[in-house]
Scaffold this motif. Sequence first.
Motif, PDB file in Angstrom:
ATOM      1  N   LEU A 193       0.835  -1.206   0.000  1.00 43.96           N
ATOM      2  CA  LEU A 193       0.000   0.000   0.000  1.00 43.96           C
ATOM      3  C   LEU A 193       0.868   1.254   0.000  1.00 43.96           C
ATOM      4  CD1 LEU A 193      -2.727   1.414   0.133  1.00 43.96           C
ATOM      5  CD2 LEU A 193      -2.718   1.062   2.618  1.00 43.96           C
ATOM      6  N   VAL A 194       1.957   1.220   0.754  1.00 43.50           N
ATOM      7  CA  VAL A 194       2.884   2.355   0.771  1.00 43.50           C
ATOM      8  C   VAL A 194       3.433   2.604  -0.632  1.00 43.50           C
ATOM      9  CG1 VAL A 194       5.067   3.232   1.692  1.00 43.50           C
ATOM     10  CG2 VAL A 194       3.488   1.993   3.194  1.00 43.50           C
ATOM     11  N   LEU A 195       3.813   1.538  -1.314  1.00 44.88           N
ATOM     12  CA  LEU A 195       4.323   1.663  -2.679  1.00 44.88           C
ATOM     13  C   LEU A 195       3.313   2.358  -3.576  1.00 44.88           C
ATOM     14  CD1 LEU A 195       6.260   1.035  -5.035  1.00 44.88           C
ATOM     15  CD2 LEU A 195       5.134  -1.211  -5.208  1.00 44.88           C
ATOM     16  N   TYR A 196       2.078   1.913  -3.535  1.00 42.64           N
ATOM     17  CA  TYR A 196       1.058   2.532  -4.391  1.00 42.64           C
ATOM     18  C   TYR A 196       0.929   4.017  -4.105  1.00 42.64           C
ATOM     19  CZ  TYR A 196      -3.447   4.142  -6.015  1.00 42.64           C
ATOM     20  OH  TYR A 196      -4.442   4.889  -6.594  1.00 42.64           O
ATOM     21  N   LEU A 197       0.809   4.381  -2.839  1.00 39.22           N
ATOM     22  CA  LEU A 197       0.568   5.778  -2.489  1.00 39.22           C
ATOM     23  C   LEU A 197       1.755   6.677  -2.798  1.00 39.22           C
ATOM     24  CD1 LEU A 197      -1.378   5.264   0.850  1.00 39.22           C
ATOM     25  CD2 LEU A 197      -2.296   6.128  -1.313  1.00 39.22           C
ATOM     26  N   CYS A 198       2.950   6.096  -2.905  1.00 40.44           N
ATOM     27  CA  CYS A 198       4.135   6.889  -3.227  1.00 40.44           C
ATOM     28  C   CYS A 198       4.486   6.848  -4.710  1.00 40.44           C
ATOM     29  CB  CYS A 198       5.329   6.396  -2.406  1.00 40.44           C
ATOM     30  SG  CYS A 198       5.170   6.709  -0.630  1.00 40.44           S
ATOM     31  N   SER A 199       3.737   6.094  -5.481  1.00 42.96           N
ATOM     32  CA  SER A 199       4.020   5.943  -6.906  1.00 42.96           C
ATOM     33  C   SER A 199       3.286   7.005  -7.715  1.00 42.96           C
ATOM     34  CB  SER A 199       3.590   4.555  -7.382  1.00 42.96           C
ATOM     35  OG  SER A 199       2.171   4.454  -7.428  1.00 42.96           O
ATOM     36  N   ASP A 200       3.673   7.145  -8.977  1.00 37.52           N
ATOM     37  CA  ASP A 200       3.021   8.104  -9.861  1.00 37.52           C
ATOM     38  C   ASP A 200       1.572   7.715 -10.147  1.00 37.52           C
ATOM     39  OD1 ASP A 200       5.317   9.606  -9.995  1.00 37.52           O
ATOM     40  OD2 ASP A 200       6.005   8.740 -11.889  1.00 37.52           O
ATOM     41  N   GLU A 201       1.254   6.425  -9.999  1.00 33.40           N
ATOM     42  CA  GLU A 201      -0.132   5.992 -10.222  1.00 33.40           C
ATOM     43  C   GLU A 201      -1.089   6.593  -9.193  1.00 33.40           C
ATOM     44  OE1 GLU A 201       2.226   3.345 -12.687  1.00 33.40           O
ATOM     45  OE2 GLU A 201       2.474   4.030 -10.615  1.00 33.40           O
ATOM     46  N   ALA A 202      -0.562   7.065  -8.064  1.00 33.54           N
ATOM     47  CA  ALA A 202      -1.392   7.690  -7.030  1.00 33.54           C
ATOM     48  C   ALA A 202      -1.293   9.211  -7.059  1.00 33.54           C
ATOM     49  CB  ALA A 202      -0.986   7.165  -5.652  1.00 33.54           C
ATOM     50  N   SER A 203      -0.975   9.759  -8.211  1.00 30.27           N
ATOM     51  CA  SER A 203      -0.710  11.198  -8.298  1.00 30.27           C
ATOM     52  C   SER A 203      -1.926  12.082  -8.013  1.00 30.27           C
ATOM     53  CB  SER A 203      -0.143  11.536  -9.687  1.00 30.27           C
ATOM     54  OG  SER A 203      -1.056  11.163 -10.705  1.00 30.27           O
ATOM     55  N   PHE A 204      -3.130  11.489  -7.977  1.00 27.72           N
ATOM     56  CA  PHE A 204      -4.343  12.267  -7.679  1.00 27.72           C
ATOM     57  C   PHE A 204      -4.752  12.144  -6.209  1.00 27.72           C
ATOM     58  CE2 PHE A 204      -8.998  13.262  -8.367  1.00 27.72           C
ATOM     59  CZ  PHE A 204      -8.800  14.544  -8.858  1.00 27.72           C
ATOM     60  N   ILE A 205      -3.920  11.511  -5.402  1.00 25.72           N
ATOM     61  CA  ILE A 205      -4.274  11.233  -4.005  1.00 25.72           C
ATOM     62  C   ILE A 205      -3.389  12.036  -3.070  1.00 25.72           C
ATOM     63  CG2 ILE A 205      -4.459   9.468  -2.217  1.00 25.72           C
ATOM     64  CD1 ILE A 205      -4.851   7.396  -4.423  1.00 25.72           C
ATOM     65  N   THR A 206      -4.008  12.860  -2.239  1.00 25.10           N
ATOM     66  CA  THR A 206      -3.282  13.570  -1.186  1.00 25.10           C
ATOM     67  C   THR A 206      -4.241  13.923  -0.060  1.00 25.10           C
ATOM     68  OG1 THR A 206      -1.665  15.339  -0.752  1.00 25.10           O
ATOM     69  CG2 THR A 206      -3.579  15.926  -2.107  1.00 25.10           C
ATOM     70  N   GLY A 207      -3.696  14.027   1.151  1.00 31.76           N
ATOM     71  CA  GLY A 207      -4.498  14.405   2.308  1.00 31.76           C
ATOM     72  C   GLY A 207      -5.439  13.320   2.788  1.00 31.76           C
ATOM     73  N   ASN A 208      -5.073  12.055   2.576  1.00 37.10           N
ATOM     74  CA  ASN A 208      -5.937  10.948   2.975  1.00 37.10           C
ATOM     75  C   ASN A 208      -5.225   9.981   3.902  1.00 37.10           C
ATOM     76  OD1 ASN A 208      -8.657  10.996   1.492  1.00 37.10           O
ATOM     77  ND2 ASN A 208      -7.197  11.461  -0.143  1.00 37.10           N
ATOM     78  N   ASP A 209      -6.018   9.310   4.724  1.00 40.70           N
ATOM     79  CA  ASP A 209      -5.520   8.229   5.570  1.00 40.70           C
ATOM     80  C   ASP A 209      -6.194   6.938   5.131  1.00 40.70           C
ATOM     81  OD1 ASP A 209      -4.148   7.197   8.122  1.00 40.70           O
ATOM     82  OD2 ASP A 209      -6.240   6.573   8.393  1.00 40.70           O
ATOM     83  N   TYR A 210      -5.403   5.886   5.007  1.00 41.94           N
ATOM     84  CA  TYR A 210      -5.927   4.614   4.522  1.00 41.94           C
ATOM     85  C   TYR A 210      -5.767   3.527   5.592  1.00 41.94           C
ATOM     86  CZ  TYR A 210      -6.292   6.627  -0.101  1.00 41.94           C
ATOM     87  OH  TYR A 210      -6.640   7.426  -1.164  1.00 41.94           O
TER      88      TYR A 210
END
Length: 254
Positions: free
Chosen positions: A226-243
């Motif tokens: 999950l950390v990998l996804y959130l730090c990757s370019d594929e998650a570029s539209f995600i910020t300010g969230n807790d998972y």
Amino acid sequence: MFQLNDKTALVTGGGSGIGKAVALTFARQGATVHVLDVNQDQAAQTADEITGAGGKAFSHTCDVTRQQEVVEKFRSIGKLDILVNSAGVSHIGKVETTQEQDFDRVFQVNVKGVYNCLFAAIPLMKENGGGAILNLGSIAANLGLPDRFAYSMSKGAVQAMTLSVAKDYLHDGIRCNSISPARVHTPFVDGFLAKNYPGQEQEMFEKLSKTQPIGRMAKPDEIAGLVLYLCSDEASFITGNDYPIDGGFVKLNN
């Protein structure tokens, strides 16, 4: 997908547990990984595992509670695309059984340590045109857990800092998110059981495992995914969230 080629990542607490799993995962995906840990031997071991597998890594001894030390260490690294704040400590106790020194220790590592790393990393990311930050929270910030007063306090602060940073640096291309694991089977858990439940380790391990509706603790590699996804370019539209990543602990324990 989820490639980190040409990315420079820094992982605090990277010598063991979740931090180590994140460092190894990032390296497999092509990142140059800087492993920070207060334990020099553990940091070096993680870096050696990465280089032994053909990856690129450097180990650093660093106490995240000391701001000047953190700033100097980060500046020596220079270019920074990804920061994972994984370094942390825990404490067992309710408010009346939490001594001042216990509270201060948890605060210094889990709250001030995260602040220090954010303070050091963000100028580097601004110079670099942006970056991704991932803070390790906990389900303890979202619901009442028994005997976790100081730890819950610290993880609530981590969530608040995550939101603040995400908001303040929207226009600098810096994303900031957090994840909230439930129980994860790490060496810390084994040490905790050995210290507090000598002779009953297996029984207590099974009991704690079953508090997750899914029936077991998480593996560090599952958290790292999950950390990998959130730090990757594929998650570029995600910020300010807790998972939450909790085996159903928050929503299904009824």
